[in-house]
Scaffold this active site. Structure first.
Site, short mmCIF file in Angstrom:
data_model
loop_
_atom_site.label_atom_id
_atom_site.label_comp_id
_atom_site.label_asym_id
_atom_site.label_seq_id
_atom_site.Cartn_x
_atom_site.Cartn_y
_atom_site.Cartn_z
N CYS A 1 6.72 153.08 46.21
CA CYS A 1 7.14 154.35 46.84
C CYS A 1 8.55 154.79 46.47
CB CYS A 1 7.01 154.22 48.34
SG CYS A 1 5.35 153.74 48.83
C1 UGA Z 1 8.97 153.10 51.93
C2 UGA Z 1 9.62 153.86 53.11
O1 UGA Z 1 10.49 152.98 53.83
C3 UGA Z 1 8.55 154.40 54.07
O2 UGA Z 1 9.16 155.16 55.09
C4 UGA Z 1 7.57 155.27 53.27
O3 UGA Z 1 6.53 155.78 54.07
C5 UGA Z 1 6.95 154.45 52.15
O4 UGA Z 1 8.02 153.96 51.29
C6 UGA Z 1 6.00 155.34 51.37
O5 UGA Z 1 6.45 156.28 50.73
O6 UGA Z 1 4.77 155.15 51.48
P1 UGA Z 1 8.00 150.63 51.59
O7 UGA Z 1 7.83 151.00 50.17
O8 UGA Z 1 6.88 149.96 52.32
O9 UGA Z 1 8.34 151.95 52.48
O10 UGA Z 1 9.27 149.67 51.64
P2 UGA Z 1 10.70 149.63 52.36
O11 UGA Z 1 10.61 148.86 53.61
O12 UGA Z 1 11.29 150.97 52.42
O13 UGA Z 1 11.50 148.73 51.29
C7 UGA Z 1 11.63 149.17 49.93
C8 UGA Z 1 12.43 148.18 49.11
O14 UGA Z 1 13.81 148.22 49.45
C9 UGA Z 1 12.02 146.72 49.22
O15 UGA Z 1 11.98 146.17 47.93
C10 UGA Z 1 13.12 146.08 50.05
O16 UGA Z 1 13.30 144.72 49.77
C11 UGA Z 1 14.32 146.90 49.60
N1 UGA Z 1 15.43 146.94 50.58
C12 UGA Z 1 15.23 147.48 51.81
C13 UGA Z 1 16.69 146.48 50.21
O17 UGA Z 1 16.90 145.99 49.08
N2 UGA Z 1 17.72 146.57 51.11
C14 UGA Z 1 17.54 147.10 52.33
O18 UGA Z 1 18.52 147.16 53.09
C15 UGA Z 1 16.28 147.56 52.70
#
Ligand code: UGA
Length: 439
Positions: free
Chosen positions: A255
């Site tokens: 995403c």
């Molecule tokens: C993301 C969005 O958070 C959702 O709101 C959205 O609906 C979704 O995409 C989508 O478009 O369907 P998601 O891809 O499940 O959700 O993952 P996230 O929880 O956002 O994490 C994304 C990445 O960022 C992961 O690799 C995580 O490890 C990384 N991350 C997250 C960091 O490196 N640091 C942080 O502080 C938070």
């Protein structure tokens, strides 16, 4: 109410399960007929906590069908297809268009088509135009989905906000009724293009936040800073907030990177400089290289070195390894001839196509072993690398880790360990400067 869902993927299934739980009858379809057969037997091809049992509990209100007429007979039809992205950054809308044409051809009575998929701005308008041109009483409403993988059921029922963007207040109200017994989060009625851009912008902003903290992490490596204190200084200001301030290997998944690329494409198309977003992407790509260099600096020749790698998925709570920073790091290590002993609680070693195509290249397979237990992966390894912040990893006794490793070396890409503690126990450790993930 009878509700149809087109696309039995991560969003479609989680949404359908919740709607069935609220008492609706949900009809699912998917272009993959094997998937539908499997689902009718309770088999899901991916992992999402709680989804399997939720679907089982609501079995009597679910139906899996390949009959498009049956799907189109519902008054409300959700489109939850995952749109592929083209090399230029545009989305491939063919799946969505095909279905809209089909619905238009078979629609005599008023129907509402609800767009859940992340789409380019203007998609709703284009589909509405197709319906109007054909004289079909089809109303298109954009309702972007904001759920996180690994927390899908919770997020659907407790969204931060719901966005409803239809052609009229009357149609919007009809769609809003579906959300009436969800949590009391705000419903934002918006114009379709606002909703479409809003979803892309939200994900890109989250990506920007992560790349910003990773940039700060690069800098703070040269100063005597304390990550926890820094996080409190920034996060305590509600204008900044505590979330998404965790530095490390960076973001992955299907995403954030995709939406970032699409907004960059939109900028290019309209002559707007998207240097900021390009930099967000570039900073993120550098993260796995940065961690790789830390390992190289320490061990110089990586050929015939063996590392335990904990976590391959792009984040905890999912088996999804698409664009996972941990996979990028693994690839770099394998290319230099290093061996990897991989532990990931949800890893499918054989059946998962992406995994074999990413890691199973000729010659590379012999460099990998998979482990069901994090401890066994440590035996005789030259170091431990943490690629995903799976729950509990930081709680594994350091003494146990040290006894098993050949050399007490840890590269913590997700900040699961307490560096002070590690150093006290005699480990050499690299953890990116700034903010730690909570254990
Ligand atoms: C993301 C969005 O958070 C959702 O709101 C959205 O609906 C979704 O995409 C989508 O478009 O369907 P998601 O891809 O499940 O959700 O993952 P996230 O929880 O956002 O994490 C994304 C990445 O960022 C992961 O690799 C995580 O490890 C990384 N991350 C997250 C960091 O490196 N640091 C942080 O502080 C938070």
């Amino acid at each position: 109410m009878n509700i149809s869902i087109i696309g039995a993927g991560r969003i479609g299934l989680a949404l359908g399960a919740v709607l069935a739980d609220k008492g609706h009858f949900v009809l699912f379809t998917d272009r993959d007929s094997q998937k539908l057969k499997d689902l009718s037997r309770g088999k899901i091809s991916f992992y999402e906590p709680g989804l399997k049992s939720f679907l089982r509990q609501n079995k009597s209100r679910l139906k899996w069908t390949e009959d498009s007429q049956e799907i189109i007979s519902s008054k409300m039809i959700f489109l939850t297809l995952n749109l592929p992205i083209k090399p230029n950054g545009d989305f491939d809308l063919s799946g969505i268009k095909d279905w809209t044409h089909r619905i238009i051809r078979q629609t005599q009575r008023e129907k509402i088509l609800i767009l859940k998929s992340t789409v380019p701005p203007g998609t709703n308008r284009m589909l509405q135009f197709l319906a109007k041109k054909a004289g079909a009483p089809l109303q298109v409403v954009s309702c972007p989905e904001f759920l996180r993988q690994g927390q899908a059921l919770y997020d659907i029922q407790n969204p931060y906000r719901s966005v409803i963007a239809g052609p009229s207040p009357k149609i919007n109200k009809k769609v809003a009724r579906i959300y009436k017994n969800f949590s009391a989060s705000p419903i934002i009625f918006a114009s379709p293009e606002t909703a479409e851009i809003g979803k892309l912008a939200a994900n890109s902003f989250l990506a920007l936040k992560i790349s910003f903290v990773n940039l700060m992490a690069n800098l703070t490596e040269y100063f005597d800073t304390n990550g926890e204190e820094l996080r409190r200084i920034l996060g305590s200001d509600p204008r900044i907030g505590h979330q998404f301030l965790q530095s490390g290997l960076g973001f992955g998944g299907s995403c954030l990177p995709k939406d970032l690329r699409h907004l960059t494409f939109q900028g290019r198309r309209h002559g707007i400089s998207m240097r900021l977003l390009k930099e967000v992407d570039a900073l993120n790509r550098q993260r796995s290289e940065h961690f790789f260099q830390q390992i190289k600096q320490r061990h110089k020749n990586l050929r015939n070195k063996t590392y335990a790698l904990w976590g391959l998925s792009f984040k905890p709570g999912t088996e999804d390894i698409r664009l996972s920073p941990s996979v990028f790091l693994a690839q770099k290590l394998l290319e230099t001839g290093a061996h990897l002993k991989i532990f990931d609680p949800l890893l499918k070693t054989e059946s998962s196509t992406p995994l074999s195509s990413i890691l199973g290249k000729k010659g590379v397979k012999a460099q990998i072993t998979f482990h069901k237990n994090p401890l066994s992966s440590l035996n005789s390894a030259h170091g431990l690398i943490v690629g995903t912040n799976w729950k509990g990893l930081g709680k594994i006794p350091l003494k146990e880790i040290k006894t098993r490793l050949k050399t007490p070396f840890i590269v913590d890409g997700r900040g699961v360990f307490n560096v002070k503690e590690l150093k006290k126990k005699g480990f050499t450790v690299y953890q990116s400067g700034l903010f730690r993930f909570p254990n």
